[in-house]
Write a protein that holds these residues in place. Structure first.
Motif, PDB file in Angstrom:
ATOM      1  N   ASN A  90      50.764  99.335  51.559  1.00 23.86           N
ATOM      2  CA  ASN A  90      50.868  97.911  51.852  1.00 23.86           C
ATOM      3  C   ASN A  90      50.675  97.697  53.358  1.00 23.86           C
ATOM      4  O   ASN A  90      51.624  97.833  54.131  1.00 23.86           O
ATOM      5  CB  ASN A  90      52.218  97.361  51.405  1.00 23.86           C
ATOM      6  N   PRO A  91      49.463  97.356  53.795  1.00 22.96           N
ATOM      7  CA  PRO A  91      49.185  97.201  55.221  1.00 22.96           C
ATOM      8  C   PRO A  91      50.022  96.114  55.891  1.00 22.96           C
ATOM      9  O   PRO A  91      50.181  96.115  57.119  1.00 22.96           O
ATOM     10  CB  PRO A  91      47.691  96.836  55.245  1.00 22.96           C
ATOM     11  N   ASP A  92      50.561  95.170  55.116  1.00 24.68           N
ATOM     12  CA  ASP A  92      51.331  94.075  55.706  1.00 24.68           C
ATOM     13  C   ASP A  92      52.804  94.437  55.942  1.00 24.68           C
ATOM     14  O   ASP A  92      53.530  93.683  56.570  1.00 24.68           O
ATOM     15  CB  ASP A  92      51.252  92.839  54.799  1.00 24.68           C
ATOM     16  N   ASP A  93      53.213  95.570  55.430  1.00 26.34           N
ATOM     17  CA  ASP A  93      54.600  95.995  55.589  1.00 26.34           C
ATOM     18  C   ASP A  93      54.701  96.927  56.792  1.00 26.34           C
ATOM     19  O   ASP A  93      54.341  98.106  56.715  1.00 26.34           O
ATOM     20  CB  ASP A  93      55.077  96.700  54.321  1.00 26.34           C
ATOM     21  N   GLU A  94      55.205  96.412  57.911  1.00 25.88           N
ATOM     22  CA  GLU A  94      55.245  97.198  59.135  1.00 25.88           C
ATOM     23  C   GLU A  94      56.275  98.325  59.077  1.00 25.88           C
ATOM     24  O   GLU A  94      56.258  99.226  59.921  1.00 25.88           O
ATOM     25  CB  GLU A  94      55.522  96.296  60.337  1.00 25.88           C
ATOM     26  N   ASP A  95      57.149  98.284  58.119  1.00 23.27           N
ATOM     27  CA  ASP A  95      58.161  99.336  57.991  1.00 23.27           C
ATOM     28  C   ASP A  95      57.711 100.467  57.064  1.00 23.27           C
ATOM     29  O   ASP A  95      58.412 101.471  56.915  1.00 23.27           O
ATOM     30  CB  ASP A  95      59.477  98.750  57.467  1.00 23.27           C
ATOM     31  N   ALA A  96      56.551 100.283  56.465  1.00 17.77           N
ATOM     32  CA  ALA A  96      56.068 101.291  55.529  1.00 17.77           C
ATOM     33  C   ALA A  96      55.668 102.563  56.271  1.00 17.77           C
ATOM     34  O   ALA A  96      55.243 102.523  57.424  1.00 17.77           O
ATOM     35  CB  ALA A  96      54.877 100.746  54.745  1.00 17.77           C
ATOM     36  N   LYS A  97      55.799 103.682  55.587  1.00 14.68           N
ATOM     37  CA  LYS A  97      55.405 104.970  56.147  1.00 14.68           C
ATOM     38  C   LYS A  97      54.053 105.384  55.566  1.00 14.68           C
ATOM     39  O   LYS A  97      53.688 105.006  54.462  1.00 14.68           O
ATOM     40  CB  LYS A  97      56.451 106.041  55.831  1.00 14.68           C
ATOM     41  N   ALA A  98      53.331 106.168  56.350  1.00 14.29           N
ATOM     42  CA  ALA A  98      52.020 106.616  55.907  1.00 14.29           C
ATOM     43  C   ALA A  98      52.138 107.640  54.784  1.00 14.29           C
ATOM     44  O   ALA A  98      53.056 108.455  54.761  1.00 14.29           O
ATOM     45  CB  ALA A  98      51.262 107.224  57.081  1.00 14.29           C
ATOM     46  N   GLU A  99      51.186 107.577  53.872  1.00  9.95           N
ATOM     47  CA  GLU A  99      51.091 108.545  52.788  1.00  9.95           C
ATOM     48  C   GLU A  99      49.869 109.414  53.033  1.00  9.95           C
ATOM     49  O   GLU A  99      48.796 108.919  53.392  1.00  9.95           O
ATOM     50  CB  GLU A  99      50.951 107.821  51.444  1.00  9.95           C
ATOM     51  N   VAL A 100      50.005 110.705  52.870  1.00  8.37           N
ATOM     52  CA  VAL A 100      48.886 111.618  53.073  1.00  8.37           C
ATOM     53  C   VAL A 100      48.094 111.724  51.774  1.00  8.37           C
ATOM     54  O   VAL A 100      48.649 112.044  50.717  1.00  8.37           O
ATOM     55  CB  VAL A 100      49.376 113.009  53.509  1.00  8.37           C
ATOM     56  N   VAL A 101      46.801 111.432  51.853  1.00  6.98           N
ATOM     57  CA  VAL A 101      45.923 111.517  50.681  1.00  6.98           C
ATOM     58  C   VAL A 101      44.690 112.334  51.035  1.00  6.98           C
ATOM     59  O   VAL A 101      44.266 112.379  52.189  1.00  6.98           O
ATOM     60  CB  VAL A 101      45.508 110.120  50.163  1.00  6.98           C
ATOM     61  N   SER A 102      44.101 112.968  50.052  1.00  5.24           N
ATOM     62  CA  SER A 102      42.905 113.770  50.279  1.00  5.24           C
ATOM     63  C   SER A 102      41.675 112.886  50.361  1.00  5.24           C
ATOM     64  O   SER A 102      41.665 111.749  49.892  1.00  5.24           O
ATOM     65  CB  SER A 102      42.728 114.792  49.149  1.00  5.24           C
ATOM     66  N   ARG A 103      40.625 113.415  50.965  1.00  2.00           N
ATOM     67  CA  ARG A 103      39.415 112.616  51.190  1.00  2.00           C
ATOM     68  C   ARG A 103      38.792 112.127  49.888  1.00  2.00           C
ATOM     69  O   ARG A 103      38.256 111.022  49.840  1.00  2.00           O
ATOM     70  CB  ARG A 103      38.396 113.431  51.989  1.00  2.00           C
ATOM     71  N   ASP A 104      38.867 112.925  48.826  1.00  2.00           N
ATOM     72  CA  ASP A 104      38.221 112.501  47.583  1.00  2.00           C
ATOM     73  C   ASP A 104      38.937 111.324  46.918  1.00  2.00           C
ATOM     74  O   ASP A 104      38.448 110.755  45.950  1.00  2.00           O
ATOM     75  CB  ASP A 104      38.102 113.672  46.605  1.00  2.00           C
ATOM     76  N   GLN A 105      40.090 110.923  47.445  1.00  2.00           N
ATOM     77  CA  GLN A 105      40.800 109.760  46.925  1.00  2.00           C
ATOM     78  C   GLN A 105      40.537 108.500  47.744  1.00  2.00           C
ATOM     79  O   GLN A 105      41.021 107.426  47.394  1.00  2.00           O
ATOM     80  CB  GLN A 105      42.310 110.030  46.917  1.00  2.00           C
ATOM     81  N   VAL A 106      39.773 108.625  48.824  1.00  2.00           N
ATOM     82  CA  VAL A 106      39.505 107.492  49.704  1.00  2.00           C
ATOM     83  C   VAL A 106      38.102 106.978  49.450  1.00  2.00           C
ATOM     84  O   VAL A 106      37.131 107.730  49.513  1.00  2.00           O
ATOM     85  CB  VAL A 106      39.658 107.889  51.193  1.00  2.00           C
ATOM     86  N   GLY A 107      37.989 105.678  49.146  1.00  2.00           N
ATOM     87  CA  GLY A 107      36.682 105.091  48.876  1.00  2.00           C
ATOM     88  C   GLY A 107      36.160 104.239  49.999  1.00  2.00           C
ATOM     89  O   GLY A 107      34.964 104.212  50.280  1.00  2.00           O
ATOM     90  N   VAL A 108      37.052 103.492  50.670  1.00  2.00           N
ATOM     91  CA  VAL A 108      36.642 102.562  51.716  1.00  2.00           C
ATOM     92  C   VAL A 108      37.583 102.713  52.899  1.00  2.00           C
ATOM     93  O   VAL A 108      38.793 102.871  52.725  1.00  2.00           O
ATOM     94  CB  VAL A 108      36.675 101.101  51.212  1.00  2.00           C
ATOM     95  N   MET A 109      37.028 102.650  54.108  1.00  2.00           N
ATOM     96  CA  MET A 109      37.848 102.747  55.310  1.00  2.00           C
ATOM     97  C   MET A 109      37.465 101.632  56.280  1.00  2.00           C
ATOM     98  O   MET A 109      36.283 101.398  56.537  1.00  2.00           O
ATOM     99  CB  MET A 109      37.643 104.100  55.990  1.00  2.00           C
ATOM    100  N   LYS A 110      38.458 100.940  56.788  1.00  2.00           N
ATOM    101  CA  LYS A 110      38.247  99.909  57.798  1.00  2.00           C
ATOM    102  C   LYS A 110      38.116 100.590  59.154  1.00  2.00           C
ATOM    103  O   LYS A 110      38.954 101.412  59.518  1.00  2.00           O
ATOM    104  CB  LYS A 110      39.426  98.936  57.798  1.00  2.00           C
TER     105      LYS A 110
END
Length: 252
Positions: free
Chosen positions: A174-194
């Motif tokens: 949730n990019p709008d939640d400033e308290d959220a922590k990052a989750e580590v994901v592998s490259r094959d799970q990423v489709g789009v990057m800003k």
């Protein structure tokens, strides 16, 4: 600084000649492409396409650009503005190593919309899908889609690969939640990057953009300053066209 970008690149293109184009064209067939880049452009009062293409070409060597499959797409659909000289001039200058497309017809799904804003956004969504499909058809490792008012930093292609060519990423559900922590994901799970985000974004302390700003940005600045000094120029004289903004943008 905005006006200087525009004027500086207009002057550059006024001096760009056939021999320069031939040099880029010769290198463009040297080997396989690594990235496909699509820039969507419209008929603007300010010639932002001049800035985008100027920054991209001036910020790279011919060998760097040889890895890039570059497409410039006219998506102008407003009555009386579809044909415009800037796009046609670039097609004449760069067609030997850049592909140009006209996507100016209304999409069937949006043609019946009476609200101009709804029609604009409907067309925009279809343009982005079409751009991604164009990239996909080229079979390169990465697909980049830009609008024409972006300004790629010097050495963008190498910086892009260094920034994204990882085996895993830290992402936020949730990019709008400033308290959220990052989750580590592998490259094959990423489709789009800003490619950029606000420097004041609450996640910069957790995400890759902060790492770039803290580790890579100062080094890039130092290289820029060194190169400027080597040719007898002050840093301020080239600042407008080389480095990403640390305060407002990430990579672009």
């Amino acid at each position: 600084k905005h006006d200087r970008y525009v004027v500086d690149n207009m002057v550059y293109w006024s001096r760009f000649n056939a021999s320069q184009a031939a040099r880029y064209a010769q290198n463009s067939t040297a080997g396989p492409k690594q990235l496909t880049l699509v820039v969507l452009t419209v008929n603007r009062y300010i010639p932002y396409l001049s800035v985008f293409l100027g920054a991209l070409i001036r910020g790279h060597t011919t060998n760097d650009l040889a890895q890039l499959d570059l497409h410039v797409v006219n998506v102008e659909r407003r009555q009386g503005k579809v044909k415009y000289s800037l796009f046609d001039d670039f097609r004449k200058k760069l067609a030997s190593f850049v592909s140009f497309h006209d996507w100016t017809d209304q999409y069937e799904e949006s043609a019946t919309l009476t609200d101009s804003n709804k029609q604009y956004y409907a067309n925009q969504r279809k343009d982005y899908i079409r751009a991604l499909k164009l990239c996909q058809s080229k079979g390169t490792s990465y697909c980049l889609v830009f609008e024409d008012d972006a300004v790629p930093c010097a050495g963008f292609l190498k910086k892009f690969q260094r920034y994204v060519d990882l085996t895993e990423y830290r992402v936020f559900a949730n990019p709008d939640d400033e308290d959220a922590k990052a989750e580590v994901v592998s490259r094959d799970q990423v489709g789009v990057m800003k490619l950029f985000n606000s420097w004041n974004d609450g996640h910069t302390s957790e995400g890759l953009s902060r790492r770039y700003a803290v580790e890579d940005y100062p080094r890039d600045q130092a290289l820029d300053a060194y190169e400027a000094k080597a040719v007898g120029r002050r840093m301020e004289e080239i600042q407008h066209r080389i480095s990403p903004s640390r305060r407002s943008y990430g990579l672009v």
